[in-house]
Design an enzyme around this catalytic site. Structure first.
Site, mmCIF file in Angstrom:
data_model
loop_
_atom_site.group_PDB
_atom_site.id
_atom_site.type_symbol
_atom_site.label_atom_id
_atom_site.label_comp_id
_atom_site.label_asym_id
_atom_site.label_seq_id
_atom_site.Cartn_x
_atom_site.Cartn_y
_atom_site.Cartn_z
ATOM 1 N N THR A 130 0.888 -1.368 0.394
ATOM 2 C CA THR A 130 -0.241 0.200 0.023
ATOM 3 C C THR A 130 0.748 1.124 -0.030
ATOM 4 O O THR A 130 0.766 2.067 0.241
ATOM 5 C CB THR A 130 -0.778 -0.059 1.299
ATOM 6 O OG1 THR A 130 -0.220 -0.091 2.004
ATOM 7 C CG2 THR A 130 -2.102 -1.508 1.528
ATOM 8 N N GLU A 131 2.559 1.181 0.281
ATOM 9 C CA GLU A 131 3.036 2.295 0.090
ATOM 10 C C GLU A 131 3.049 3.675 -0.858
ATOM 11 O O GLU A 131 2.600 4.932 -0.455
ATOM 12 C CB GLU A 131 4.775 1.527 0.030
ATOM 13 C CG GLU A 131 5.061 1.135 1.508
ATOM 14 C CD GLU A 131 5.073 -0.137 0.916
ATOM 15 O OE1 GLU A 131 5.734 -1.369 1.890
ATOM 16 O OE2 GLU A 131 3.947 -1.234 0.043
ATOM 17 N N VAL A 132 2.442 3.068 -1.917
ATOM 18 C CA VAL A 132 2.298 4.178 -3.127
ATOM 19 C C VAL A 132 1.271 5.117 -2.588
ATOM 20 O O VAL A 132 0.829 6.090 -3.026
ATOM 21 C CB VAL A 132 2.760 4.318 -4.722
ATOM 22 C CG1 VAL A 132 3.838 2.975 -5.065
ATOM 23 C CG2 VAL A 132 1.665 3.152 -4.704
#
Length: 259
Positions: A130-132
């Site tokens: 989910t980083e971006v």
């Protein structure tokens, strides 16, 4: 200690490390990271340990870095720089490391899982990077992912942040076995039994051989990756993304739907 965030037990040569912080979905908080590091250092030196099992309590295996702790402060204070060490302690452990995932894993939690030798997941478990979507860069976790999965799949999943199931994770190589939740413990026991039949020295040498091979295929420049990751954690996009997550709203870069 009753307030420990990781339970530890040793039985029949199997060291079981159980993430026990369900109140924050077993997030990699400062305390949990510290306890996990200490235990991983302990089991690798304990001759009584033949195999390591990393498990969890609660419905989530690991939700990644503790975003409440990561909002504000410097990159060092956010604990970003400690994640590579944890992943390397798992990957370089001279004993086989098995992960039992009965629930979802996200971001750094998937990186921890991917660093293990064998991953057994319930078919209901889900995974996502989910980083971006939080204004962050999944830099350091790309290393163990590229050791397990094809580059095209890693590229797609890191760029889109899409949630995917255990069956697809198994097809891509992230998970070794995806089974119904009712069969999870039996499947884990099957792997533990097979690993227990291997000679300790031979298992250690085989792990070292495999690491040398993959290291030639996937060069890991952790200092540069850490600089990239930490910069985004402390940067304006990362801070906005984590604030938006905590406030349960879209981050500023997501367009407002027009009527």
């Amino acid at each position: 200690m009753a307030d420990r965030l990781i339970d530890y037990s040793l039985r029949n040569g199997v060291a079981v490390l159980t993430l026990d912080s369900p109140h924050n979905r077993n997030a990699l908080s400062t305390r949990l990271r510290g306890e996990l590091r200490d235990l991983l250092l302990t089991v690798r030196e304990d001759e009584a340990v033949r195999v390591v099992l990393l498990s969890h309590t609660g419905p989530v295996f690991c939700s990644g870095m503790d975003l409440k702790e990561s909002r504000g402060g410097t990159a060092d204070q956010q604990g970003v720089r400690e994640l590579p060490e944890l992943m390397e302690l798992v990957a370089s452990c001279p004993k086989p490391v098995v992960v039992r995932a009965a629930g979802p894993a996200r971001a750094g939690g998937v990186g921890l899982l991917a660093s293990a030798d064998i991953v057994v997941a319930a078919s209901t478990a889900t995974f996502a990077f989910t980083e971006v979507r939080l204004g962050l860069v999944p830099a350091v976790i790309s290393v163990p992912l590229l050791r397990r999965m094809a580059a095209t799949a890693v590229s797609e999943l890191l760029l889109t942040g899409e949630t995917f199931g255990a069956d697809r994770a198994a097809a891509l190589g992230l998970v070794n076995s995806a089974v119904p939740e009712a069969d999870l413990d039996e499947e884990v026991a099957r792997y533990l039994d097979m690993l227990g039949r291997g000679a300790p020295g031979a298992l250690t040498a085989t792990k070292a051989l495999l690491r040398e091979t993959t290291a030639r295929q996937v060069p890991a420049d952790y200092p540069a990756l850490l600089t990239l990751s930490a910069g985004h954690f402390a940067g304006p996009e990362g801070q906005e993304g984590m604030r938006a997550f905590a406030e349960k709203r879209p981050p500023a870069w997501v367009p407002t739907p027009t009527r």
